[in-house]
Structure formats: C-alpha cells, structure tokens
Design a protein around this motif. Structure first.
Motif, mmCIF file in Angstrom:
data_model
loop_
_atom_site.group_PDB
_atom_site.id
_atom_site.type_symbol
_atom_site.label_atom_id
_atom_site.label_comp_id
_atom_site.label_asym_id
_atom_site.label_seq_id
_atom_site.Cartn_x
_atom_site.Cartn_y
_atom_site.Cartn_z
ATOM 1 N N LEU A 256 4.619 -6.169 6.335
ATOM 2 C CA LEU A 256 5.905 -6.870 6.329
ATOM 3 C C LEU A 256 6.927 -6.194 5.415
ATOM 4 N N VAL A 257 6.442 -5.451 4.424
ATOM 5 C CA VAL A 257 7.365 -4.674 3.584
ATOM 6 C C VAL A 257 8.040 -3.601 4.433
ATOM 7 N N LYS A 258 7.257 -2.954 5.310
ATOM 8 C CA LYS A 258 7.803 -1.890 6.167
ATOM 9 C C LYS A 258 8.563 -2.460 7.364
ATOM 10 N N TYR A 259 8.063 -3.567 7.902
ATOM 11 C CA TYR A 259 8.656 -4.139 9.119
ATOM 12 C C TYR A 259 8.946 -5.622 8.890
ATOM 13 N N PRO A 260 9.927 -5.957 8.034
ATOM 14 C CA PRO A 260 10.161 -7.362 7.650
ATOM 15 C C PRO A 260 10.578 -8.257 8.811
ATOM 16 N N LYS A 261 11.144 -7.668 9.859
ATOM 17 C CA LYS A 261 11.566 -8.456 11.015
ATOM 18 C C LYS A 261 10.707 -8.183 12.247
ATOM 19 N N GLY A 262 9.597 -7.490 12.051
ATOM 20 C CA GLY A 262 8.711 -7.188 13.177
ATOM 21 C C GLY A 262 8.126 -8.457 13.783
ATOM 22 N N ALA A 263 8.368 -8.694 15.068
ATOM 23 C CA ALA A 263 7.953 -9.949 15.716
ATOM 24 C C ALA A 263 6.445 -10.164 15.616
ATOM 25 N N LEU A 264 5.677 -9.086 15.803
ATOM 26 C CA LEU A 264 4.219 -9.222 15.783
ATOM 27 C C LEU A 264 3.724 -9.581 14.385
ATOM 28 N N PHE A 265 4.292 -8.960 13.354
ATOM 29 C CA PHE A 265 3.848 -9.235 11.987
ATOM 30 C C PHE A 265 4.290 -10.636 11.537
ATOM 31 N N LEU A 266 5.456 -11.083 11.987
ATOM 32 C CA LEU A 266 5.880 -12.449 11.684
ATOM 33 C C LEU A 266 4.980 -13.459 12.383
ATOM 34 N N PHE A 267 4.526 -13.108 13.586
ATOM 35 C CA PHE A 267 3.568 -13.972 14.287
ATOM 36 C C PHE A 267 2.299 -14.123 13.460
ATOM 37 N N PHE A 268 1.761 -13.014 12.956
ATOM 38 C CA PHE A 268 0.543 -13.085 12.160
ATOM 39 C C PHE A 268 0.775 -13.824 10.835
ATOM 40 N N ALA A 269 1.976 -13.693 10.282
ATOM 41 C CA ALA A 269 2.303 -14.453 9.070
ATOM 42 C C ALA A 269 2.236 -15.957 9.360
ATOM 43 N N GLY A 270 2.720 -16.338 10.541
ATOM 44 C CA GLY A 270 2.620 -17.738 10.959
ATOM 45 C C GLY A 270 1.183 -18.157 11.179
#
Length: 568
Positions: A256-270
């Motif tokens: 998330l540091v590299k891709y703070p708005k990455g849809a896939l990484f935000l999904f995993f954060a959820g």
C-alpha cells in the motif's frame, strides 16, 4: 527487444496495472507481445485476469488465443534439444551454465504461460478431454518449475539483477504449486501423488514470503498478492480461518506504500479488517476500493461480494440483499447463487408484506432455471440452492434460517466468532427459532431437518463463545436424529466435524482423529461434501502442526520442489 528491456517494460506495465491503469498496461504490452517473452507473458496475464473475472466466453476464447501465441513466443527463446541431445542429457549431468540468460528466463515464462493456458482449459470446455489436456499442461509446467529450481541453485550468475528476477519467479511458482496442492483433501492428494505431484504447505508459504521480500524483482508484488490472498481469503473459504493475519497485514502494508490507491490492495485491506471482525472498517475499505477505479467493473464484483457478507454479518438484510442483486445483474459467475442469496436475505427482513413474500417466491422459483455447468460439472452450491428452493415450494413457502445457513456453509462464522457483539444477536434469533419449531412441531413438514439445522447453527455460535460443553450437546443431538432427517443429510457429518473442532481446541487429538475418520468412512454423497473435506483436511493440517514428528503434510524433498518421477 533484449532481455533487460523486456523485463523493464513489463515492470512498467505491472506498475500501471497495480495502479488501476489497466488499459495503459495492456496497450504497453500488446505491441511487443508478438516477439518478446516478458511482454507476451504480461499481455497474456492481463487477458487471463479479464477472462476469469468476466466469465464471458468471448473473453475466455480471446485470452486462450493470445496465451497460445505467447507460449509459442516463449518457446522460440528456449534451448532446442535434439533426440540425441535428450539421450545424452539422461546419461550426463546437465551444465546449466551452457544456457544463455534468455534461454533460462524463457523456461520460466514458458511455464507461466502454460499454467495460464491450462487453467483456462478447465473452464473453456465441458468435456473430459479438456480436463486431460489441462492436467497434462499443468504436469509439464510442474516439471519445468523443478528444472528452473535446479538452474537457480546450480548456475553461475553473471548478472545479479537477472538472477533476482529469475529467483522471484521460481519462488512464486514453487510456492504457489506447493501451497495449492497441500490444500487439497487426502483423496485428491493420493491421486496427484500417483502422477508425481506432492505439496508442502510450510515450504510454499516460506517461498512466497521470501519472494515477497524481493522488492526490486518483477514478481515480488505478485508473490505478495498470492501470500495475502492465502492468509485472508483461502484459509477462510476452504479452511478454519487460521491464516496469519499479522503477516498478511505486514506484507500488505509495504504494497500500500507503493500502490496506495491500488484497487486490489485496498480490497485486501478491507478483507483483513473483515476477518478481524471490524466490519465497519472493512466496509469503508471495500468502498474505497470501488471508488479507486471504474475501468474494470470486475474488481467491483469482488468488493460487492464482501460487502454483501459484511452487511449480512451485521444482520442488515436489506443492504445484503441489494449487493446480491448488484452481483446478479452484473456478474456472470453464478446467477443461481446470487438469486438464492438475494431471496434468502429478503426472507429475513422484518417487512414480510404480501408483496415481499411474492417477490421471495418469484426469486426462489427462478433459481433452478439459472443453474449452469462449468467444465462439465454443476457447481455444488448451485445444486444445494436448487434443492432448498424446491423445499421452499414443498413447505408452502418457508425455509428455516436460510441466511444463517448461508453464513455457515460459506464459513462466515469463523469471522463473526471474532466479536461477541456480532454472534450474540444471531444466537438470540436461532434460539427463538428453536422454540418456535418445538412449540409448533406439527406445522413443520420436515421437523427434524429444520430442528437439526437450527441446533447445528446454535452449536456453532456456542463453539465461538467457547461454551464447548453446551455446543457439544447441540451437535450430539443433531447426530441422534440421523435416521429422522429426510433431506439435509449434510447436517450430521458437518456436526461430527464440529465436534472434532471442539476436541482439537481441547487438545484431545486421538478423539479428533477418530471423529474425522468416522466422517470420511461413514458418510458419502451428501450436499456440499467437498467443502467438508476441505475443512477436515484443514483440521488435519492443524494436528500435524502440533506434532513435531509430523509437522509437514508430506515429506519435503531435498530440493525446493517435491520430486517428480518421469516414469509415472
């Protein structure tokens, strides 16, 4: 395009993709995919993801066409071996230093393209030949990864950066293969071991974790995605919800540091917040993932699915129903499943006016006509849903606790059980239903089926409240009604496995094993059988992890990949 440029270009496209610029990534790869191995692999991967997310047959056929072409491109870079050369290779030790760097990277890219092709083969066609073709491709892919692992260990490397890119690819392939195979139930494992496959969970996780730390490598982020997906999704869907959430959080943090708005990484954060039981925080992250991009609606469907369950866990049935409705309209995966879920959530709403009841009846009635076949097989849950809708009609338009049953069969109680403020209201409704069934026994056409379902659900709630004695009483009573149950034959074997979980939590290992063996030996052909076998296998893995002498699901090889016997 030389090898380094090829890797650099694909790396740029990967960053574009992970930053939600999907079309830009695709356009960057397409011109070079005809002649260069890494762009060919990158372009194929994007089309593969698009195909599996849309489930549109045109997308699948288009992806297969491109992947076939990519396999051919990668093959042109591979070392050509004559018949005599193959014979000499079996008699003498192979010198991997003789291979050029293009040739060794071609082996890795070829294996990855072959794997994509095999996976799409399984859903392209409905006949057995497709399964055989797909299986043979995966077998060849498995052999190539073993060979790549030998290259990694034996070769003298002149370019350190090329070695890092190659090593991360080997770790991703070895890790994913070991992890995937180790998850399969024993019966399937025996068949795979017969043809040369075996899987080691600990090895797979270690390889992926090491690969995720290779931050300058091309496949480092992909190792992170596989690792986080395993701990936050796979262990909850197929197992006991025993993923390492702290590790997943740590790995995801750097992404998330590299891709703070990455849809896939935000999904995993959820997803991390969801499995912790922090439902409101999870909802916020899933909505953020949806808002982060609008180019690929398919990513939205992942979030819709999780948002549906989040509202379900909070007993907000109307919102859960609306997300099921969104999926039904937009996703091609399983309209029968979405429609059944929509009707079941609506049935739980307080508003049970004549219009609502009529709409529920209409939705349940539509489910049988929506059932489909994928790779020649009906989806197990669709068959389960069709059976329930027939019961709904037969019982004069009622089902017992269908939404809580859905939560159970989709392993949602492993999430709800994290927070008592989520489990307690559900337990109250279940106990009220049990009293209603007992009081009006004559009104229930299949009394023992409905009563046993409610008892099973009550036992699961009590298990997560750590009231093991009371939970065990519920499961014992369900088992006692085995000969009285007319339709829901899955309830008894599932109850036995729940008893095994209680024994496991109380360190009664011998009793746990006996209950699992009883389930496997005595019960066949019930609804959702394969799901229970995954849970049984997950319990066995936990037992192995507690015993130092059997800490691995299978014997590890001396290399980083289990042995493959060509003679089979």
């Amino acid at each position: 395009m030389d090898l380094q440029t090829s890797i650099d270009e694909t790396g740029i496209a990967l960053k574009l993709f992970l930053n939600n610029k999907f079309s830009d990534a695709k356009e960057r790869m397409e011109p070079h995919s005809l002649k260069s191995m890494y762009p060919a692999l990158g372009y194929s991967t994007i089309l593969y993801l698009q195909a599996v997310m849309t489930f549109d047959m045109n997308d699948i056929e288009s992806a297969i066409k491109i992947i076939k072409r990519s396999v051919a491109v990668c093959n042109t870079y591979r070392r050509k071996t004559t018949v005599m050369g193959s014979f000499r290779k079996t008699l003498t030790r192979v010198s991997y230093n003789d291979l050029t760097e293009d040739e060794i990277h071609a082996e890795l890219c070829y294996a990855e393209c072959l794997l994509l092709r095999a996976l799409l083969t399984f859903i392209q066609d409905e006949n057995l030949i497709s399964f055989v073709k797909g299986g043979l491709k995966i077998r060849e892919c498995y052999k190539i990864y073993k060979e790549c692992n030998k290259i990694l260990k034996s070769r003298k490397w002149t370019d350190e950066q090329h070695r890092i890119h190659f090593e991360s690819g080997v770790k991703m392939g070895v890790g994913a293969f070991n992890l995937m195979i180790s998850l399969l139930p024993g019966k399937v494992m025996k068949l795979l071991e017969f043809v040369g496959f075996s899987g080691n969970k600990q090895l797979g996780l270690a390889e992926l974790e090491n690969g995720s730390k290779m931050t300058t490598s091309l496949r480092g982020p992909l190792c992170s995605i596989v690792l986080v997906a395993y701990h936050t999704v796979v262990t909850y869907v197929l197992g006991l919800g025993d993923g390492d959430i702290e590790l997943a959080s740590e790995v995801l943090k750097s992404c998330l540091v590299k891709y703070p708005k990455g849809a896939l990484f935000l999904f995993f954060a959820g997803r991390i917040q969801e499995v912790k039981g922090n439902i409101d925080e999870a909802v916020s992250k899933f909505e953020e993932s949806i808002d982060s991009q609008s180019e690929w609606r398919q990513f939205h469907h992942l979030c819709f699915w999780e948002l549906m369950w989040c509202h379900c866990f909070k007993s907000d049935w109307l919102l859960a129903m609306k997300y099921a409705e969104k999926l039904c309209h937009e996703s091609r995966w399983s309209k029968a499943t979405y429609t059944y879920q929509k009707a079941s959530f609506l049935l739980m709403c307080d508003d049970q006016s004549e219009d609502t009841k009529a709409h529920v009846t209409y939705l349940y009635g539509a489910v049988p006509n929506l059932k489909q076949k994928i790779a020649g097989k009906s989806l197990p849950f669709e068959k389960f849903a069709v059976g329930k809708t027939l019961r709904y009609t037969e019982q004069n338009d009622y089902l017992t606790l269908p939404a809580f049953e859905l939560i159970y069969v989709w392993n949602g109680f492993n999430i709800i059980g994290q927070k008592m403020h989520l489990i307690d209201p559900i337990l109250t409704i279940i106990e009220q239903t049990i009293n209603e069934i007992q009081t009006n026994k004559d009104k229930y056409l299949y009394f023992y089926d409905d009563y046993s379902l409610a008892l099973l659900l009550k036992g699961v709630c009590l298990f997560h409240r750590k009231q093991y004695f009371q939970a065990n009483q519920c499961f014992t009573e369900v088992i006692s009604y085995e000969k009285n149950i007319k339709h829901d034959f899955y309830l008894v074997p599932y109850a036995i496995v729940e008893m095994a979980r209680i024994c496991l939590n109380q360190d009664e290992i011998a009793e746990t094993k006996a209950l699992l063996e009883k389930t496997k030996k005595n019960y066949k052909g019930y609804q959702l059988e394969s799901r229970l076998h995954f849970r049984i296998h997950a319990i066995k893995l936990q037992i192995h992890s507690r015993d130092d002498t059997t800490s691995q699901p299978c014997t590890p090889s001396t290399e980083n990949l289990p042995s493959f016997d060509n003679s089979t």
